[in-house]
Structure formats: structure tokens, C-alpha cells
Motif scaffolding. Sequence first.
Motif, PDB file in Angstrom:
ATOM      1  N   LEU A 185       0.837  -1.059  -0.048  1.00 24.00           N
ATOM      2  CA  LEU A 185       0.164   0.025  -0.130  1.00 24.00           C
ATOM      3  C   LEU A 185       1.079   1.115  -0.087  1.00 24.00           C
ATOM      4  O   LEU A 185       1.448   1.672   1.022  1.00 24.00           O
ATOM      5  N   ASN A 186       1.296   1.786  -1.130  1.00 18.11           N
ATOM      6  CA  ASN A 186       2.158   2.948  -1.314  1.00 18.11           C
ATOM      7  C   ASN A 186       1.532   3.654  -2.503  1.00 18.11           C
ATOM      8  O   ASN A 186       1.619   3.293  -3.613  1.00 18.11           O
ATOM      9  N   ALA A 187       0.798   4.540  -2.184  1.00 20.18           N
ATOM     10  CA  ALA A 187       0.043   5.183  -3.154  1.00 20.18           C
ATOM     11  C   ALA A 187      -0.070   6.730  -2.790  1.00 20.18           C
ATOM     12  O   ALA A 187      -0.023   7.214  -1.785  1.00 20.18           O
ATOM     13  N   LEU A 188      -0.289   7.699  -4.121  1.00 21.62           N
ATOM     14  CA  LEU A 188      -0.610   9.143  -3.967  1.00 21.62           C
ATOM     15  C   LEU A 188      -1.982   9.309  -4.379  1.00 21.62           C
ATOM     16  O   LEU A 188      -2.539   8.965  -5.428  1.00 21.62           O
ATOM     17  N   LEU A 189      -2.790   9.703  -3.471  1.00 26.38           N
ATOM     18  CA  LEU A 189      -4.165  10.206  -3.735  1.00 26.38           C
ATOM     19  C   LEU A 189      -4.436  11.691  -3.895  1.00 26.38           C
ATOM     20  O   LEU A 189      -4.036  12.343  -3.346  1.00 26.38           O
ATOM     21  N   VAL A 190      -4.861  11.881  -5.208  1.00 26.47           N
ATOM     22  CA  VAL A 190      -5.158  13.352  -5.628  1.00 26.47           C
ATOM     23  C   VAL A 190      -6.661  13.562  -5.754  1.00 26.47           C
ATOM     24  O   VAL A 190      -7.322  12.725  -6.524  1.00 26.47           O
ATOM     25  N   LEU A 210      -2.351   6.482   7.494  1.00 29.76           N
ATOM     26  CA  LEU A 210      -1.913   5.423   6.854  1.00 29.76           C
ATOM     27  C   LEU A 210      -0.617   5.255   6.465  1.00 29.76           C
ATOM     28  O   LEU A 210      -0.192   6.407   5.700  1.00 29.76           O
ATOM     29  N   PRO A 211       0.455   4.416   6.712  1.00 29.15           N
ATOM     30  CA  PRO A 211       1.713   4.493   6.246  1.00 29.15           C
ATOM     31  C   PRO A 211       1.845   4.272   4.763  1.00 29.15           C
ATOM     32  O   PRO A 211       1.155   3.281   4.153  1.00 29.15           O
ATOM     33  N   GLY A 212       2.775   5.052   3.869  1.00 28.07           N
ATOM     34  CA  GLY A 212       2.849   4.922   2.502  1.00 28.07           C
ATOM     35  C   GLY A 212       1.842   5.535   1.837  1.00 28.07           C
ATOM     36  O   GLY A 212       1.845   5.363   0.655  1.00 28.07           O
ATOM     37  N   VAL A 213       0.863   6.437   2.345  1.00 30.89           N
ATOM     38  CA  VAL A 213      -0.409   7.023   1.654  1.00 30.89           C
ATOM     39  C   VAL A 213      -0.137   8.598   1.789  1.00 30.89           C
ATOM     40  O   VAL A 213       0.112   8.985   2.842  1.00 30.89           O
ATOM     41  N   GLU A 214      -0.076   9.206   0.605  1.00 32.50           N
ATOM     42  CA  GLU A 214      -0.084  10.753   0.593  1.00 32.50           C
ATOM     43  C   GLU A 214      -1.063  11.213  -0.090  1.00 32.50           C
ATOM     44  O   GLU A 214      -1.607  10.721  -1.214  1.00 32.50           O
ATOM     45  N   ILE A 215      -1.701  12.355   0.364  1.00 34.25           N
ATOM     46  CA  ILE A 215      -2.816  12.983  -0.306  1.00 34.25           C
ATOM     47  C   ILE A 215      -2.524  14.414  -0.579  1.00 34.25           C
ATOM     48  O   ILE A 215      -2.049  15.113   0.186  1.00 34.25           O
ATOM     49  N   LEU A 216      -2.928  14.554  -1.850  1.00 26.83           N
ATOM     50  CA  LEU A 216      -2.563  16.107  -2.451  1.00 26.83           C
ATOM     51  C   LEU A 216      -3.859  16.456  -3.036  1.00 26.83           C
ATOM     52  O   LEU A 216      -4.665  15.605  -3.892  1.00 26.83           O
ATOM     53  N   VAL A 231       1.678   3.614  -7.033  1.00 25.85           N
ATOM     54  CA  VAL A 231       0.389   3.838  -7.553  1.00 25.85           C
ATOM     55  C   VAL A 231       0.064   5.415  -7.467  1.00 25.85           C
ATOM     56  O   VAL A 231       0.158   6.355  -6.205  1.00 25.85           O
ATOM     57  N   LEU A 232      -0.531   5.983  -8.484  1.00 29.05           N
ATOM     58  CA  LEU A 232      -1.056   7.198  -8.486  1.00 29.05           C
ATOM     59  C   LEU A 232      -2.673   7.073  -8.669  1.00 29.05           C
ATOM     60  O   LEU A 232      -3.109   6.485  -9.577  1.00 29.05           O
TER      61      LEU A 232
END
Length: 297
Positions: A185-190, A210-216, A231-232
Motif C-alpha cells: 500500500l504505497n499510493a498518492l491520492l489526488v 496510513l503509512p505509505g499514503v500521501e494525499i494532495l 500507484v497514482l
Amino acid sequence: MNITFILNFRSSPAPGKSGLVVQYPFPVEYYSPRRVTLYNLDKQQLAAVELPGDIFNVPVRGDIIHEVVRWQRAKARQGTHKTKGRSEVSGGGRKPWPQKGTGRARQGSNRAPQWRGGGIVHGPVPRSYAYALPKKVRRLGLKCALSAKANEGRLLLLDSLHPTSPKTKAIAAKLSHLLQEHPRLNALLVDSAKDGDDGGVMLRRAARNLPGVEILPSIGANVYSIVRKDVLVMTKPALDKLVERLRAPINRLGAAGLAYRAKLEARRQQAAVERRQQWLQQQQQQQQVASDAGGSS
């Protein structure tokens, strides 16, 4: 399609192009629209969406991505490093020993650089590491990063990321189901905005731990955040805003330049109004003089 990102560079990939371009083990028809599936948060297929080829299907220039990432990381450096010189170190006001007669080397202060506890010579000082990078290069880097994710099958398009409740356990289960084909689970949420309807505050409350999750938000989508995540995951409103942002004319003046241009335009309009008023006053005066002359005759 889940294909590993293969870095196989060659020069001059297409007519008029130069630089290092990533080669994939399958043919890529550049600048043509790319069809992807639109899902919901439960990974149910909703529709087919065409991604514009001028943004999501450009030659992936490794040198451009590298340059943009270096520029971003340089801007992110705090630059607060500092060492004290001999004038800043406390002490050292008294001469250690007389100039002559001791047989030792002459010394003026025990805070000189050669002394233990003395000042540092040519040490680091606070400074900014930021440097200018053309907006054209920055925009091309973002297009290359988006195209790379699309070519590798690591771009997932959703109608919305808005969870039903701000529970980390619930959004983690949803994301795990969405990304079950990927090893971690390593994702960028846009999403469209920090307070948007397709994610917003609810998404950030639920997924911020959540580790590995970034929100922009879409306005904050950048090359470094995209390439460092596996993942994007992007919403359809965020996609529309991102396409509008990348197709807008490049503002080469900056915020200060636009403000100065608006100020000049306001001055021009004010001067035009004043000239118009002066001309009307002159016309009225001439008419008054003509009427007075006619009445006296």
C-alpha cells in the motif's frame, strides 16, 4: 496492465526530440488519447474515460524528470545550517601568552581556528538552495511523470475518494481492495481540493495516519510525489482540473508581474477617462463661447 518501470534510455527518440527517453517492452503511440476505466471506491467499473494524449501519453524523458526532482528537493531544503566563526565564539579576549620570551608560537586568541574550541573557517551559513527552473521544463516534467504512471498501468481513476465515515480502518480496507494487484500500500491520492466533494476533509481525516499514503489536491500534484509512489490514484474532478492547469498558457510574468501589469492597465484606463473628461470640458467651453458670441451679435 501491470508492467515494471524499465529504464532503457536512448537518445533522439522522435524527430525534433532530444534527451533520454524511457523505452518500454511494448509499442507506445505517443500523443494519442489513452482509454482507462473509471472505478468507484468499491472498484466497480463505471465507464471508460479518455486521457488526453498531450498530457498522459508523451515521451517519458528521464533527464527532465531528474532535473525537476532536483529542483524540487533543492527548494525544500531549509538551509538553516550554521557554524560559528572566531568572532562569534565566546571567550578569547585575552592573549594566551606574551608575544616573546616563551619559545612558543605567537598567539593572539585561544578562539582562533587552530585552537580546540575555536571558530570554524569557511563553515556553512544559512542560505537558500532554491534556483530557477523554466516553467516549460517543470510542466514537461509533470507530463512525463503522469505518462510514466499511465504506461506502467499504475494510474487508477476513480469517480470519488470521499469515504462514508472518517475511519482509518474503513479507508484502509477500501484502498487495500483497490490496490490488491500491487505488492504494498504505497499510493498518492489526488482529489480536486482540500475541501472538495470528491475527498476533501473527510478523506484527509481518514487516511492521514496510513503509512505509505500521501494525499494532495490537484493544484499540488508534483513530479517528486508522483514518481516516489507506486500507484497514482486520481479522481475525475482532479483529472479535469489537472488537464486545465497543464493546458493553460504559461504565465511567464509571475504573480508580481501580473500585479504590475494590472496596475499599469488601471493607470492607462484612468488616464483615458481623464482625457475624455478634459475633451468634454473643452467642447462645452467652445460651445459656451460660440453661444455668447451669437447672443452679443
